[in-house]
Design a protein around this motif. Structure first.
Motif, PDB file in Angstrom:
ATOM      1  N   ALA A   4       0.844  -1.195   0.000  1.00 34.81           N
ATOM      2  CA  ALA A   4       0.000   0.000   0.000  1.00 34.81           C
ATOM      3  C   ALA A   4       0.880   1.246   0.000  1.00 34.81           C
ATOM      4  O   ALA A   4       1.898   1.304   0.650  1.00 34.81           O
ATOM      5  CB  ALA A   4      -0.915   0.009   1.221  1.00 34.81           C
ATOM      6  N   SER A   5       0.457   2.238  -0.760  1.00 28.87           N
ATOM      7  CA  SER A   5       1.212   3.474  -0.854  1.00 28.87           C
ATOM      8  C   SER A   5       0.795   4.429   0.263  1.00 28.87           C
ATOM      9  O   SER A   5      -0.383   4.553   0.571  1.00 28.87           O
ATOM     10  CB  SER A   5       0.941   4.113  -2.223  1.00 28.87           C
ATOM     11  OG  SER A   5       1.651   5.314  -2.341  1.00 28.87           O
ATOM     12  N   HIS A   6       1.773   5.051   0.863  1.00 25.94           N
ATOM     13  CA  HIS A   6       1.515   6.046   1.889  1.00 25.94           C
ATOM     14  C   HIS A   6       1.854   7.409   1.326  1.00 25.94           C
ATOM     15  O   HIS A   6       2.693   7.529   0.446  1.00 25.94           O
ATOM     16  CB  HIS A   6       2.375   5.784   3.131  1.00 25.94           C
ATOM     17  CG  HIS A   6       2.044   4.493   3.810  1.00 25.94           C
ATOM     18  ND1 HIS A   6       0.902   4.308   4.533  1.00 25.94           N
ATOM     19  CD2 HIS A   6       2.721   3.326   3.863  1.00 25.94           C
ATOM     20  CE1 HIS A   6       0.881   3.079   5.015  1.00 25.94           C
ATOM     21  NE2 HIS A   6       1.978   2.445   4.611  1.00 25.94           N
ATOM     22  N   GLN A   7       1.221   8.438   1.877  1.00 25.11           N
ATOM     23  CA  GLN A   7       1.463   9.794   1.442  1.00 25.11           C
ATOM     24  C   GLN A   7       1.767  10.637   2.664  1.00 25.11           C
ATOM     25  O   GLN A   7       1.126  10.469   3.703  1.00 25.11           O
ATOM     26  CB  GLN A   7       0.217  10.317   0.721  1.00 25.11           C
ATOM     27  CG  GLN A   7       0.418  11.636   0.028  1.00 25.11           C
ATOM     28  CD  GLN A   7      -0.769  11.956  -0.869  1.00 25.11           C
ATOM     29  OE1 GLN A   7      -1.210  11.130  -1.654  1.00 25.11           O
ATOM     30  NE2 GLN A   7      -1.282  13.155  -0.751  1.00 25.11           N
ATOM     31  N   PRO A   8       2.742  11.547   2.571  1.00 25.83           N
ATOM     32  CA  PRO A   8       3.062  12.381   3.719  1.00 25.83           C
ATOM     33  C   PRO A   8       1.865  13.245   4.161  1.00 25.83           C
ATOM     34  O   PRO A   8       1.041  13.644   3.338  1.00 25.83           O
ATOM     35  CB  PRO A   8       4.184  13.284   3.214  1.00 25.83           C
ATOM     36  CG  PRO A   8       4.763  12.563   2.042  1.00 25.83           C
ATOM     37  CD  PRO A   8       3.608  11.815   1.427  1.00 25.83           C
ATOM     38  N   VAL A   9       1.820  13.516   5.458  1.00 27.50           N
ATOM     39  CA  VAL A   9       0.811  14.438   5.999  1.00 27.50           C
ATOM     40  C   VAL A   9       1.083  15.822   5.432  1.00 27.50           C
ATOM     41  O   VAL A   9       0.171  16.550   5.057  1.00 27.50           O
ATOM     42  CB  VAL A   9       0.894  14.476   7.549  1.00 27.50           C
ATOM     43  CG1 VAL A   9      -0.017  15.548   8.111  1.00 27.50           C
ATOM     44  CG2 VAL A   9       0.567  13.126   8.131  1.00 27.50           C
ATOM     45  N   VAL A  10       2.355  16.174   5.353  1.00 24.78           N
ATOM     46  CA  VAL A  10       2.772  17.468   4.821  1.00 24.78           C
ATOM     47  C   VAL A  10       4.205  17.350   4.309  1.00 24.78           C
ATOM     48  O   VAL A  10       4.996  16.576   4.838  1.00 24.78           O
ATOM     49  CB  VAL A  10       2.647  18.587   5.891  1.00 24.78           C
ATOM     50  CG1 VAL A  10       3.574  18.338   7.059  1.00 24.78           C
ATOM     51  CG2 VAL A  10       2.877  19.963   5.316  1.00 24.78           C
ATOM     52  N   VAL A  11       4.495  18.100   3.241  1.00 23.98           N
ATOM     53  CA  VAL A  11       5.830  18.131   2.653  1.00 23.98           C
ATOM     54  C   VAL A  11       6.363  19.558   2.775  1.00 23.98           C
ATOM     55  O   VAL A  11       5.719  20.498   2.323  1.00 23.98           O
ATOM     56  CB  VAL A  11       5.800  17.724   1.161  1.00 23.98           C
ATOM     57  CG1 VAL A  11       7.207  17.759   0.561  1.00 23.98           C
ATOM     58  CG2 VAL A  11       5.162  16.354   0.977  1.00 23.98           C
ATOM     59  N   LEU A  12       7.527  19.694   3.404  1.00 25.50           N
ATOM     60  CA  LEU A  12       8.138  21.014   3.582  1.00 25.50           C
ATOM     61  C   LEU A  12       9.182  21.261   2.505  1.00 25.50           C
ATOM     62  O   LEU A  12      10.053  20.421   2.267  1.00 25.50           O
ATOM     63  CB  LEU A  12       8.800  21.107   4.957  1.00 25.50           C
ATOM     64  CG  LEU A  12       7.895  20.871   6.161  1.00 25.50           C
ATOM     65  CD1 LEU A  12       8.700  20.955   7.455  1.00 25.50           C
ATOM     66  CD2 LEU A  12       6.733  21.849   6.185  1.00 25.50           C
ATOM     67  N   VAL A  13       9.074  22.427   1.851  1.00 25.14           N
ATOM     68  CA  VAL A  13      10.053  22.842   0.851  1.00 25.14           C
ATOM     69  C   VAL A  13      10.525  24.244   1.193  1.00 25.14           C
ATOM     70  O   VAL A  13       9.832  24.992   1.887  1.00 25.14           O
ATOM     71  CB  VAL A  13       9.475  22.805  -0.590  1.00 25.14           C
ATOM     72  CG1 VAL A  13       9.026  21.397  -0.974  1.00 25.14           C
ATOM     73  CG2 VAL A  13       8.335  23.797  -0.780  1.00 25.14           C
ATOM     74  N   GLY A  14      11.687  24.593   0.685  1.00 25.09           N
ATOM     75  CA  GLY A  14      12.230  25.925   0.908  1.00 25.09           C
ATOM     76  C   GLY A  14      13.734  25.900   0.723  1.00 25.09           C
ATOM     77  O   GLY A  14      14.351  24.834   0.648  1.00 25.09           O
ATOM     78  N   PRO A  15      14.332  27.083   0.675  1.00 28.92           N
ATOM     79  CA  PRO A  15      15.772  27.168   0.459  1.00 28.92           C
ATOM     80  C   PRO A  15      16.565  26.768   1.701  1.00 28.92           C
ATOM     81  O   PRO A  15      15.992  26.632   2.791  1.00 28.92           O
ATOM     82  CB  PRO A  15      15.985  28.650   0.129  1.00 28.92           C
ATOM     83  CG  PRO A  15      14.885  29.352   0.842  1.00 28.92           C
ATOM     84  CD  PRO A  15      13.711  28.403   0.786  1.00 28.92           C
TER      85      PRO A  15
END
Length: 170
Positions: A4-15
């Motif tokens: 089963a595929s899981h997906q993150p609750v939230v993905v953080l991006v930034g410099p």
């Protein structure tokens, strides 16, 4: 192991210097989920620090390892995920981020320089770190903004306050 595929609750991006790792760990605690950083995943696979990968194997090899780490994390991690600052420049990664809860941690150049430090071991900031960081931030900002469903300013804020804001927004 489940397929089963899981997906993150939230993905953080930034410099670099935006606080992805620090804020990500605090946010994961607040949400009661695990934290994962793709730079750490790359280091684990390569058996050496990111800076050594750049020096010994080159940026292209690092980006290849990074793309694999991001893909694995986006489909196999169900907590808070922090992506390396440049990972969003990879087109397939951008496609994988569509439909994810992406939070762009926005930071000004002066704050980023203070957090990263001018004597940084970050490979892309070796020569004239301030100028290089400015260039990276300008190049990546439109991508961060396009991918993000939430943008949070981190300048002059405590990491815990930023984590609380994100948790409240989710």
């Amino acid at each position: 192991m489940s397929s089963a595929s899981h997906q993150p609750v939230v993905v953080l991006v930034g410099p670099p210097g935006s606080g992805k790792s620090t804020i990500g760990q605090l946010l994961a605690e607040r949400l009661g989920v695990s934290f994962r950083d793709t730079d750490t995943d790359v280091e684990t696979v390569a058996g050496k620090p990111v800076s050594d990968i750049f020096v010994e194997d080159g940026e292209a090899k690092f980006r290849e390892l990074e793309a694999e780490a991001v893909q694995a994390a986006l489909t196999g991690h169900d907590g808070v995920l922090s992506l390396g600052g440049g990972s969003v420049l990879h087109e397939p990664t951008q496609e994988l981020l569509a439909g994810q809860r992406v939070v762009y941690l926005q930071v000004g150049l002066d704050q980023a320089v203070k957090r990263v430090g001018l004597g940084s071991a970050r490979p892309l900031l070796v020569l004239n770190p301030r100028s290089q960081l400015r260039k990276l931030m300008e190049e990546r900002r439109p991508v961060y903004e396009r991918l993000a469903v939430i943008t949070v300013k981190t300048d002059d804020r405590e990491p815990g306050d930023v984590a609380d804001e994100i948790a409240g927004t989710l």
